[in-house]
Design a protein around this motif. Structure first.
Motif: not given
Length: 573
Positions: A136-139, A142-146, A224-235
């Motif tokens: 997704s690119g979230l990783i 820094r927030t995504g890594q943690h 910011r995470p790349p745009k490809r994270h739009l098909d995946f989310s952590v609510a």
């Protein structure tokens, strides 16, 4: 938006039905079902808020739903919902999410060894979530890594499993920073996982500390995470009921509609009315609308007779309607035995039962006549006209209904409330309802054909109070005392909206009422409600919903095919 494929909706509905059946079998809870894409146990929403369990329609495959079934079954078997809710209600949204995650991992770690298939399903689901997280690119933030590090470390510790070697490099820096915060609490949680009462305080304390950690990280986040994270989310929302429904509970004690006995309020009903659509438009204009609509129908390439025959095959069942006498075979007619003596060659002394096909359903269409639907008026009139022709040819009882308000911004009820002494807070619904009958069963055909064209008049469309409209339409269906199925189609482009009511009541007041009215009539009264979203997803309000692109043309075959996917339900006494 393209015209939706009914098969996609039917596939998702079938997956949810199988998932609910699996949960019922494993947990021995007979009231588990899916409603509007969410799992329920009776009137209680099941906790599916853990990030790795959140399903995405269209992306998730059957194994994902099998894992969801196993996870929720374990939750029902090994978790005390009241104890969990008492703790989670005291936490902020981010801490609540982490606490929910820790509780879900606790029950998954307790999956019995005699059910290896369940353990494999849960492991594969978590690995699938990890794979999507990485893609997704979230990783890359820094927030995504943690967050990724927390998921691996917490689950690994509770399951007593090492972090996969291929992922260790991805979390090395985050693990170095979070290690001191996680090490002690996770070790205690590992020892306490069999005892929820002892586990919950430690988990809540850790969730609160981690929430502060992540909030600080988010405040310092620069990349910011790349745009490809739009098909995946952590609510990052608290699990359970959504904010609108919670607001509805705060307003009236529970988000229930009047039909379900809730605190839904109405300031006054003095100005509400039910009108025939033909009375709202000048006769000359109605005739002009009718002429234009006939020209549009004549250009369509469909065979309405074939559609009517298909509908008859779906809804009609043979019913005994008498006997056929003078037959060559069948049951012997005792009154004709003397005929064998007088005319030995005449063998027509038998009778047979005569069956006649009878429609097993009553259908009503409820049209949202709110302002946002105004530019769809001609297409909506065409849709109603085609349905009326098909239902009429198939001899299926039907009604065409609509709902709007008598004024913008509340009208007379809002003015009366403003003039009231003290102006009571939370007055409830503050507009005058206008329920519209385009075509009723008692109406002559000519009048009905003219009435439905009133949808082409833009001034008809104002605001929409959907909950009371659905209740009105359902009660009209139930007023017919027979054993036929009741099917209600709601054609709308979103949730309820009335500006005066929204401003004077807590957020989500009308939304919560609509959800509870739909729940009451589908589950308690046996009405089969299907929402047809006009360029909109209505699954947040209705358990059965599809999308429809009116600008791309009315797909009658797709709409009629939906009846086959709705399972008939026996109405409760």
């Amino acid at each position: 938006m393209t015209t939706p494929d009914v098969r996609d909706w039917a596939r998702r509905h079938a997956l949810e039905a199988r998932t609910a059946a699996t949960i019922r079998a494993l947990s021995r809870q007979p009231r588990v079902h899916f409603e509007a894409g969410r799992p329920w146990n009776g009137d209680t929403l099941l906790p599916d808020g853990a990030p790795h369990l959140q399903t995405q329609p269209g992306l998730d495959d059957p194994p994902a739903y099998r894992a969801l079934a196993d996870a929720l079954a374990l939750r029902l078997l090994r978790s005390d919902a009241r104890l969990h809710q008492d703790r989670i209600s005291l936490l902020d949204p981010v801490a609540a999410l982490i606490f929910e995650w820790l509780e879900q991992w606790r029950v998954e770690a307790l999956a019995p060894e005699r059910w290896p298939g369940m353990r494999d399903n849960l492991r594969r689901r978590f690995e699938q979530w990890l794979f999507r997280f990485q893609g997704s690119g979230l990783i890359e933030t820094r927030t995504g890594q943690h967050l990724f590090c927390l998921a691996l470390m917490a689950r690994g510790r509770l399951f007593d499993e090492p972090v996969p070697e291929r992922l260790e490099d991805l979390i090395e820096s985050a693990r170095y920073r979070m290690g001191p915060l996680l090490a002690g609490p996770l070790a205690r949680l590992r020892l306490l996982r069999e005892d929820q009462a002892a586990y919950a305080p430690v988990a809540a304390e850790l969730a609160t500390a981690l929430a502060r950690w992540f909030q600080d990280l988010a405040g310092k986040e620069k990349k910011r995470p790349p745009k490809r994270h739009l098909d995946f989310s952590v609510a990052l929302l608290p699990p359970g009921i959504d904010e609108d429904e919670a607001a509805g509970q705060a307003a009236g004690g529970s988000p229930a509609g009047e039909a379900a006995g809730s605190g839904y309020a109405v300031w006054t009903r003095r100005h509400d009315r039910v009108v025939e659509a033909a009375s709202l438009v000048r006769p000359a204009l109605l005739r002009d609308y009718r002429r234009r609509l006939d020209e549009e129908v004549a250009r369509l390439p469909w065979s309405l007779s074939r559609l009517a025959q298909a509908l008859r095959r779906m809804l009609f069942r043979p019913q005994p309607s008498g006997r056929l006498f003078g037959q060559d075979e069948g049951w012997i007619d005792g009154r004709r035995l003397a005929q064998l003596i007088g005319s030995p060659d005449d063998h027509r002394v038998f009778f047979r039962e005569r069956d006649e096909p009878v429609a097993q359903a009553r259908i009503a269409l409820l049209l949202d006549c709110s302002g946002s639907m105004r530019h769809h008026g001609p297409r909506l009139a065409l849709l109603m006209d085609l349905l009326a022709r098909v239902f009429g040819r198939a001899d299926v009882p039907f009604e065409l209904l609509g709902f709007t308000t008598g004024a913008w911004n509340g009208g007379r009820p809002a003015r009366e409330w403003q003039a009231a002494r003290g102006r009571p807070e939370h007055p409830g619904r503050l507009n005058e309802l206008q329920h519209v009958v385009f075509w009723s069963q008692a109406m002559p055909r000519r009048q009905g054909r003219l009435g439905l064209t009133a949808a082409m008049k833009p001034e008809l469309f104002r605001e929409g109070i959907d909950g009371e409209a659905v209740q009105w339409a359902c009660e009209r269906l139930l007023a017919q005392r027979d054993e036929r199925r009741r099917i209600l189609w709601v054609v709308s482009d979103g949730g309820p909206m009335d500006s005066a009511t929204a401003l004077a009541n807590p957020p989500g007041f009308l939304d919560a009422h609509l959800r509870q009215v739909v729940r009451h009539y589908t589950r308690e009264r046996g009405v089969e409600i299907l929402a047809v979203g006009v360029n909109q997803d209505l699954s947040a309000y209705y358990p059965h919903s599809i999308g429809l692109d009116l600008d791309g043309g009315v797909t009658m075959q797709a709409l009629l095919a939906l009846i086959r996917t709705l399972a008939p339900r026996r109405r409760r006494p």
